[in-house]
Design a protein around this motif. Structure first.
Motif, PDB file in Angstrom:
ATOM      1  N   LEU A   8      -0.731 -43.309   1.740  1.00 16.76           N
ATOM      2  CA  LEU A   8      -1.044 -44.028   0.346  1.00 16.76           C
ATOM      3  C   LEU A   8      -2.642 -43.482   0.422  1.00 16.76           C
ATOM      4  CD1 LEU A   8       0.050 -47.183   2.828  1.00 16.76           C
ATOM      5  CD2 LEU A   8       0.838 -46.425   0.464  1.00 16.76           C
ATOM      6  N   ILE A   9      -2.906 -42.845   1.536  1.00 22.52           N
ATOM      7  CA  ILE A   9      -5.003 -42.476   0.600  1.00 22.52           C
ATOM      8  C   ILE A   9      -4.804 -41.499  -0.685  1.00 22.52           C
ATOM      9  CG2 ILE A   9      -6.564 -41.419   1.895  1.00 22.52           C
ATOM     10  CD1 ILE A   9      -5.706 -42.674   5.093  1.00 22.52           C
ATOM     11  N   VAL A  10      -4.199 -39.620  -0.030  1.00 27.49           N
ATOM     12  CA  VAL A  10      -3.791 -39.180  -0.802  1.00 27.49           C
ATOM     13  C   VAL A  10      -2.700 -38.010  -1.352  1.00 27.49           C
ATOM     14  CG1 VAL A  10      -6.125 -38.387   0.602  1.00 27.49           C
ATOM     15  CG2 VAL A  10      -4.185 -37.865   1.491  1.00 27.49           C
ATOM     16  N   GLY A  11      -2.095 -39.042  -1.225  1.00 30.74           N
ATOM     17  CA  GLY A  11      -0.303 -38.079  -1.907  1.00 30.74           C
ATOM     18  C   GLY A  11      -0.762 -38.235  -2.901  1.00 30.74           C
ATOM     19  N   GLU A  12       0.000 -36.842  -3.702  1.00 34.58           N
ATOM     20  CA  GLU A  12      -0.312 -36.561  -4.712  1.00 34.58           C
ATOM     21  C   GLU A  12       1.601 -36.505  -4.957  1.00 34.58           C
ATOM     22  OE1 GLU A  12      -1.915 -33.303  -5.660  1.00 34.58           O
ATOM     23  OE2 GLU A  12      -1.021 -32.122  -3.712  1.00 34.58           O
ATOM     24  N   PRO A  13       1.644 -36.022  -6.641  1.00 30.49           N
ATOM     25  CA  PRO A  13       2.851 -35.639  -7.381  1.00 30.49           C
ATOM     26  C   PRO A  13       3.399 -34.403  -6.425  1.00 30.49           C
ATOM     27  CG  PRO A  13       1.623 -35.780  -8.653  1.00 30.49           C
ATOM     28  CD  PRO A  13       0.511 -36.147  -7.856  1.00 30.49           C
ATOM     29  N   ALA A  14       4.763 -33.938  -5.813  1.00 33.62           N
ATOM     30  CA  ALA A  14       4.578 -32.550  -5.572  1.00 33.62           C
ATOM     31  C   ALA A  14       4.753 -31.491  -6.228  1.00 33.62           C
ATOM     32  CB  ALA A  14       6.182 -32.835  -4.330  1.00 33.62           C
ATOM     33  N   ALA A  15       3.765 -30.657  -5.930  1.00 35.03           N
ATOM     34  CA  ALA A  15       3.514 -29.353  -6.328  1.00 35.03           C
ATOM     35  C   ALA A  15       4.024 -28.509  -5.840  1.00 35.03           C
ATOM     36  CB  ALA A  15       3.318 -29.157  -7.454  1.00 35.03           C
ATOM     37  N   LEU A  16       4.120 -27.162  -5.879  1.00 39.49           N
ATOM     38  CA  LEU A  16       3.797 -25.915  -4.903  1.00 39.49           C
ATOM     39  C   LEU A  16       2.112 -25.209  -5.088  1.00 39.49           C
ATOM     40  CD1 LEU A  16       7.125 -24.031  -5.980  1.00 39.49           C
ATOM     41  CD2 LEU A  16       6.471 -24.964  -4.474  1.00 39.49           C
ATOM     42  N   PRO A  17       1.319 -25.404  -3.984  1.00 44.31           N
ATOM     43  CA  PRO A  17       0.382 -25.395  -3.903  1.00 44.31           C
ATOM     44  C   PRO A  17       0.079 -23.789  -4.934  1.00 44.31           C
ATOM     45  CG  PRO A  17       1.113 -24.821  -1.726  1.00 44.31           C
ATOM     46  CD  PRO A  17       2.324 -24.919  -2.112  1.00 44.31           C
ATOM     47  N   SER A  18      -0.937 -23.636  -5.301  1.00 49.01           N
ATOM     48  CA  SER A  18      -1.879 -21.949  -5.727  1.00 49.01           C
ATOM     49  C   SER A  18      -2.281 -21.879  -4.741  1.00 49.01           C
ATOM     50  CB  SER A  18      -2.518 -23.160  -7.123  1.00 49.01           C
ATOM     51  OG  SER A  18      -3.585 -23.146  -6.119  1.00 49.01           O
ATOM     52  N   GLU A  19      -2.354 -20.327  -5.381  1.00 55.41           N
ATOM     53  CA  GLU A  19      -2.692 -19.120  -3.885  1.00 55.41           C
ATOM     54  C   GLU A  19      -3.964 -19.421  -3.421  1.00 55.41           C
ATOM     55  OE1 GLU A  19      -3.276 -16.285  -6.332  1.00 55.41           O
ATOM     56  OE2 GLU A  19      -1.753 -15.182  -6.917  1.00 55.41           O
ATOM     57  N   ASP A  20      -5.055 -20.391  -3.752  1.00 53.52           N
ATOM     58  CA  ASP A  20      -6.289 -20.786  -2.708  1.00 53.52           C
ATOM     59  C   ASP A  20      -5.797 -22.058  -1.774  1.00 53.52           C
ATOM     60  OD1 ASP A  20      -5.811 -22.923  -4.659  1.00 53.52           O
ATOM     61  OD2 ASP A  20      -7.391 -22.252  -5.096  1.00 53.52           O
ATOM     62  N   GLY A  21      -4.613 -22.002  -1.877  1.00 53.55           N
ATOM     63  CA  GLY A  21      -4.047 -23.843  -1.446  1.00 53.55           C
ATOM     64  C   GLY A  21      -4.687 -25.024  -1.866  1.00 53.55           C
ATOM     65  N   GLU A  22      -4.779 -25.127  -3.253  1.00 55.50           N
ATOM     66  CA  GLU A  22      -5.800 -25.852  -3.885  1.00 55.50           C
ATOM     67  C   GLU A  22      -4.492 -26.070  -4.297  1.00 55.50           C
ATOM     68  OE1 GLU A  22      -7.564 -29.098  -4.039  1.00 55.50           O
ATOM     69  OE2 GLU A  22      -8.897 -27.708  -2.742  1.00 55.50           O
ATOM     70  N   SER A  23      -4.931 -28.181  -4.506  1.00 60.26           N
ATOM     71  CA  SER A  23      -4.386 -28.598  -5.848  1.00 60.26           C
ATOM     72  C   SER A  23      -3.835 -28.286  -6.482  1.00 60.26           C
ATOM     73  CB  SER A  23      -4.426 -30.234  -5.757  1.00 60.26           C
ATOM     74  OG  SER A  23      -3.438 -30.593  -6.473  1.00 60.26           O
ATOM     75  N   PRO A  24      -2.570 -28.156  -7.208  1.00 58.83           N
ATOM     76  CA  PRO A  24      -1.749 -27.257  -8.607  1.00 58.83           C
ATOM     77  C   PRO A  24      -1.969 -27.711  -9.948  1.00 58.83           C
ATOM     78  CG  PRO A  24      -0.129 -27.819  -7.294  1.00 58.83           C
ATOM     79  CD  PRO A  24      -1.294 -28.679  -6.631  1.00 58.83           C
ATOM     80  N   PHE A  25      -2.978 -29.420  -9.501  1.00 59.57           N
ATOM     81  CA  PHE A  25      -2.694 -30.862 -10.741  1.00 59.57           C
ATOM     82  C   PHE A  25      -4.019 -30.517 -11.221  1.00 59.57           C
ATOM     83  CE2 PHE A  25       0.670 -31.989  -9.025  1.00 59.57           C
ATOM     84  CZ  PHE A  25       1.070 -32.389  -9.379  1.00 59.57           C
ATOM     85  N   LEU A  65       5.453 -48.589  -1.230  1.00 57.84           N
ATOM     86  CA  LEU A  65       6.540 -47.570  -0.916  1.00 57.84           C
ATOM     87  C   LEU A  65       5.234 -46.342  -0.179  1.00 57.84           C
ATOM     88  CD1 LEU A  65       9.674 -46.007  -1.448  1.00 57.84           C
ATOM     89  CD2 LEU A  65       8.629 -45.338  -4.001  1.00 57.84           C
ATOM     90  N   SER A  66       6.079 -45.488   0.732  1.00 58.98           N
ATOM     91  CA  SER A  66       5.035 -44.477   0.890  1.00 58.98           C
ATOM     92  C   SER A  66       5.487 -43.240   1.223  1.00 58.98           C
ATOM     93  CB  SER A  66       4.064 -44.503   2.066  1.00 58.98           C
ATOM     94  OG  SER A  66       2.290 -43.190   2.243  1.00 58.98           O
ATOM     95  N   THR A  67       5.280 -42.269   2.312  1.00 58.82           N
ATOM     96  CA  THR A  67       5.890 -40.725   2.180  1.00 58.82           C
ATOM     97  C   THR A  67       5.995 -40.921   3.482  1.00 58.82           C
ATOM     98  OG1 THR A  67       3.484 -40.222   2.739  1.00 58.82           O
ATOM     99  CG2 THR A  67       4.100 -39.470   1.286  1.00 58.82           C
ATOM    100  N   ASP A  68       7.650 -40.304   3.721  1.00 62.91           N
ATOM    101  CA  ASP A  68       7.707 -40.515   5.123  1.00 62.91           C
ATOM    102  C   ASP A  68       8.187 -39.257   5.804  1.00 62.91           C
ATOM    103  OD1 ASP A  68       9.270 -41.521   6.960  1.00 62.91           O
ATOM    104  OD2 ASP A  68      10.651 -41.822   6.128  1.00 62.91           O
ATOM    105  N   LEU A  69       7.546 -39.633   7.641  1.00 61.50           N
ATOM    106  CA  LEU A  69       7.937 -37.797   7.792  1.00 61.50           C
ATOM    107  C   LEU A  69       9.550 -37.216   7.804  1.00 61.50           C
ATOM    108  CD1 LEU A  69       6.992 -36.037  10.357  1.00 61.50           C
ATOM    109  CD2 LEU A  69       8.384 -37.566  12.061  1.00 61.50           C
ATOM    110  N   PRO A  70       9.974 -36.697   6.962  1.00 64.40           N
ATOM    111  CA  PRO A  70      11.344 -35.609   6.724  1.00 64.40           C
ATOM    112  C   PRO A  70      12.393 -36.160   8.420  1.00 64.40           C
ATOM    113  CG  PRO A  70       9.120 -34.615   5.604  1.00 64.40           C
ATOM    114  CD  PRO A  70       8.742 -35.730   6.593  1.00 64.40           C
ATOM    115  N   GLY A  71      13.334 -35.852   8.595  1.00 63.34           N
ATOM    116  CA  GLY A  71      14.318 -36.166   9.308  1.00 63.34           C
ATOM    117  C   GLY A  71      14.164 -37.085  10.021  1.00 63.34           C
ATOM    118  N   VAL A  72      15.080 -36.886  11.026  1.00 67.31           N
ATOM    119  CA  VAL A  72      15.883 -37.999  11.977  1.00 67.31           C
ATOM    120  C   VAL A  72      15.030 -39.113  11.703  1.00 67.31           C
ATOM    121  CG1 VAL A  72      17.713 -36.994  11.838  1.00 67.31           C
ATOM    122  CG2 VAL A  72      16.264 -36.436  13.580  1.00 67.31           C
ATOM    123  N   PHE A  73      13.264 -38.517  13.112  1.00 67.15           N
ATOM    124  CA  PHE A  73      12.464 -38.765  13.208  1.00 67.15           C
ATOM    125  C   PHE A  73      11.672 -39.788  12.710  1.00 67.15           C
ATOM    126  CE2 PHE A  73      13.093 -35.119  16.052  1.00 67.15           C
ATOM    127  CZ  PHE A  73      13.336 -35.893  17.291  1.00 67.15           C
ATOM    128  N   GLY A  74      11.635 -39.804  11.208  1.00 68.45           N
ATOM    129  CA  GLY A  74      11.054 -40.284   9.613  1.00 68.45           C
ATOM    130  C   GLY A  74      11.639 -42.067  10.020  1.00 68.45           C
TER     131      GLY A  74
END
Length: 566
Positions: free
Chosen positions: A182-199, A436-445
Motif C-alpha cells: 500500500l505504501i510503495v508497491g509497483e507493477p512487477a518487473a525485473l529490476p535493472s542492472e543497478d537494482g533501480e525500478s525499471p519503470f 487489495l494489497s501484496t501478500d507474503l507468497p506461500g503458505v505463511f501468507g
C-alpha cells in the motif's frame, strides 16, 4: 446523483482494485454512472465490472517537475517479503535491518548453492556514528537522559550479524508485506542492472506506452500500485514481544538512516500505556446502586489479574524502575516525530480512544494518528476514534453488534438464518470494499498461497494458477500505510520545489496532511459524505465530526499542490 439519506442502504458503486487510490486523490478516476453494489465473492461480476477512466495522478504532477530523488520510508513492522515481485525493487535491502532476532541487528544474506560458502555469522556494525544530539531536549529526567545516552553509546559501538540463514521475513512478514504494498508497491518487473525500478517516471495507469524495460512474464501478477511507487522502503523488523529496547533501537536506526517518513502500522505493547481505559458509560453503569455487585466483581477480577509480584515471571527486581525504558521510548518517539513524521494506526478495537503510540499524537509533535473509513462514508466498524485522531483514510469494514449499532453483511448466507434488529440502536450499512494489497507468497501468507484475485487479471488466457501474491487487507494498519505513502509523495514534492535531499519535518508534514483533509468529502467511488455513527453511546453521532474523523479524509492531490505552491 442525490445522496442517500438511509444509512442502512449501500451506496451504489462498482468495484475497482485500486479504488483506495482514487478515494485518497492519488489518481483521478471517473467511475461513470453508479451501478448496484457487487458481492465480494462474485468473481464473474468483478471481472466484468467496467474499470474507471484514469485521467491523471499526483505521480505525473511531480514527475513533470523533473527528476526527483526517492523518499525513504521506514516501515517498523514484522518484516516484508524480500522477493515479492511488486516490492523487491522498492525495498532498500542494503539499509533494512532485523531487530527481532538480534539485539544489535541482523541481515540475511543470499543462501548460496555451492558447498564452499560459509554459513558462519559475520559481525556487522549497524549503528556506527549514532548520535542523537540533533533531537534536542527530549524532556527526560537527568537519570533517564543518562540512561538513554548509555543505550546510544552501546548501540554505536555494537556489532550485529550478517548470516546465510533462512530469512525470517519469508515466514512471518504477512502484515508488513501487505502494508508495504500500500505504501510503495509497483507493477512487477525485473529490476535493472543497478537494482533501480525499471519503470520510467510516468505511470502506466495514465500512459499505456510507459512500459518496463524488463517486464515480468509471470501471468499471476497484477499491475499494482502503492500510494507512492517511486519511493523506497527501509524494512525494520520487530517482534510482538514486550521489549522496549527493540523499539528504541528501531527508532534510533530510522533516525540514523535519515529516513523521510516512519510508518508504524500496529501498536507497541507497552504494559502500561497500551492499556485501554474503561469506557466512561460503562464506569457510570457500575457506579449505580443496582450494579454494585457487578462493580465489586470487576474490582476483584482486576486485582486477581494483577497477582502478587513474586509470581509474575517478568516482574523486576526490588529497587529497579520497570517503566524507565518505556518512558524513554515514549519521549524518543515524540522527539523523533518532530524531525521525521511518524504515521501510526489508531487501532482496531472500535474504542473511543486511540491505541499506543497513536495516542501520543498532539499539536506539538509529528505523530499522525490515522483512523479508517469505508466507501460508504462511515467510520470502519472496528476503527478507533476520539480525542487525538489526526485524520482518516480508506479501508475495509467489519460487522458490529451492540446496543448502540447494528452493521451486518446482509449478503452473507448466514444472515437469512437469523433475525437481526437494531432494536433501540441504529443500523448502518456494511461496506463490501476492502484494500487489495501484496501478500507474503506461500503458505505463511494471509491467503496461504492461494490466488483469489487471479481472476481479476487482465489477461484473458490467464488460468489463475495461483502464487499467493495478493490478499484482501484493511484495518487502521492499511489506512496508516496509505497515509505513509502520501507522506512520501509530499517529501518528493518538497524536493521537486526546493531541490536537494531536504525534507519536511514532522510537524510541518502533519500540518499539511491536516489542512489537505476534509470532513465533508465522500470516499470514492461512494457518494455519501463522511457520516458519524453511534458505536459506544446512544446519540454519539451528534458529537463533532472531528471526534470520528479528525481533520477528515485526506486528499493527496490537495496536499501535493500545497507543497508545490509553498
Amino acid at each position: 446523483m442525490a445522496l442517500r439519506s438511509d444509512d442502512t442502504k449501500p451506496v451504489p458503486a462498482g468495484y475497482y482494485y485500486l479504488w483506495h487510490l482514487a478515494a485518497l486523490g492519488v489518481i483521478t478516476a471517473d467511475f461513470g454512472p453508479a451501478n448496484e453494489p457487487l458481492p465480494p465473492n462474485n468473481e464473474s461480476a468483478l471481472r466484468n465490472a467496467a474499470a474507471p477512466v484514469i485521467s491523471g495522478s499526483v505521480w505525473d504532477t511531480i514527475a513533470g517537475l523533473g527528476a526527483v530523488s526517492p523518499a525513504k520510508v521506514a516501515l517498523i513492522d514484522v518484516g516484508i517479503s524480500p522477493d515479492h515481485p511488486n516490492l523487491t525493487t522498492r525495498i532498500d535491502h542494503n539499509a533494512s535491518i532485523d531487530l527481532a532476532t538480534h539485539r544489535y541487528g541482523a541481515r540475511a544474506l543470499e543462501i548460496r548453492d555451492d558447498t564452499t560458502s560459509s554459513f558462519k555469522e559475520e559481525k556487522r556494525p549497524f549503528f556506527p556514528g549514532l548520535n542523537i544530539s540533533g533531537l534536542g531536549n527530549l524532556g527526560l529526567s537527568v537519570d533517564d537522559k543518562e540512561y538513554l545516552d548509555d543505550i546510544v553509546a552501546e548501540y554505536a559501538a555494537s556489532y550485529g550479524v550478517s548470516r546465510r540463514l533462512l530469512d525470517s521475513n519469508t515466514l512471518f512478514a504477512s502484515h508488513g508485506t501487505a502494508c508495504a504494498g500500500l505504501i510503495v508497491g509497483e507493477p512487477a518487473a525485473l529490476p535493472s542492472e543497478d537494482g533501480e525500478s525499471p519503470f520510467p517516471p510516468e505511470n502506466i495507469l495514465t500512459n499505456p506506452n510507459s512500459t518496463p524495460s524488463h517486464p515480468n512474464k509471470n501471468p499471476n501478477l497484477l499491475p499494482y500500485f502503492g500510494a507512492d511507487p517511486f519511493s523506497h522502503l527501509v524494512n525494520i523488523t520487530t517482534s510482538f514481544e514486550e521489549d522496549a529496547r527493540q523499539f528504541i533501537a528501531a527508532f534510533l536506526y530510522a533516525y540514523l538512516q535519515d529516513v523521510d517518513v516512519i510508518v508504524l502500522p500496529r501498536g507497541i505493547p507497552d504494559p502500561k500505556r497500551s492499556a485501554v481505559e474503561p469506557k466512561n458509560e460503562l464506569k457510570a453503569d457500575l457506579e449505580r446502586w443496582a450494579n454494585r455487585d457487578a462493580a465489586d466483581l470487576f474490582a476483584r477480577i482486576a486485582m486477581a489479574e494483577q497477582g502478587p509480584a513474586e509470581l509474575e515471571p517478568k516482574s523486576s527486581q526490588t529497587g529497579s524502575n520497570p517503566d524507565r525504558l518505556w518512558t524513554i521510548l515514549t519521549q524518543l518517539m515524540i522527539g523523533v516525530s518532530r524531525k521525521i513524521p511518524v504515521i501510526c494506526a489508531a487501532g482496531n478495537s472500535g474504542e473511543s480512544q486511540l491505541i499506543y503510540p497513536a495516542s501520543l499524537a498532539a499539536p506539538d509533535n509529528g505523530i499522525v494518528a490515522v483512523g479508517a473509513v469505508t466507501v460508504e462514508g462511515f467510520r470502519a466498524g472496528y476503527s478507533n476514534y476520539g480525542e487525538g485522531l489526526t485524520l482518516v483514510a480508506p479501508s475495509d469494514d467489519s460487522e458490529v453488534f451492540n446496543r448502540h449499532q447494528l452493521r451486518i453483511d446482509r449478503l452473507s448466507p448466514f444472515t437469512a438464518k437469523h433475525q437481526y434488529s437494531a432494536d433501540t440502536g441504529k443500523e448502518y450499512c456494511y461496506s463490501y470494499f476492502s484494500l487489495l494489497s501484496t501478500d507474503l507468497p506461500g503458505v505463511f501468507g494471509y491467503d496461504e498461497g492461494k490466488a483469489p484475485w487471479s481472476s481479476l487479471l487482465p489477461a484473458a488466457d490467464n488460468p489463475g494458477v495461483g502464487g499467493g501474491y495478493y490478499t484482501s487487507f484493511g484495518g487502521t494498519s492499511g489506512a496508516a500505510a496509505l497515509v505513509g505513502g502520501v507522506a512520501a509523495l509530499l517529501q518528493r514534492a518538497h524536493r521537486a520545489v526546493h531541490g536537494g535531499s531536504g525534507k519536511l519535518n514532522g510537524k510541518a508534514m502533519k500540518n499539511i496532511l491536516e489542512e489537505a483533509s476534509n470532513q465533508n468529502r465522500h470516499v470514492e467511488p461512494g457518494v455519501r459524505p463522511l457520516t458519524p455513527d453511534c458505536m459506544n453511546a446512544d446519540n454519539e453521532d451528534v458529537i463533532d465530526p472531528g471526534y470520528f474523523f479528525g481533520a477528515g479524509l485526506l486528499n493527496a492531490a490537495a496536499a501535493v499542490d500545497a507543497v508545490l505552491n509553498s
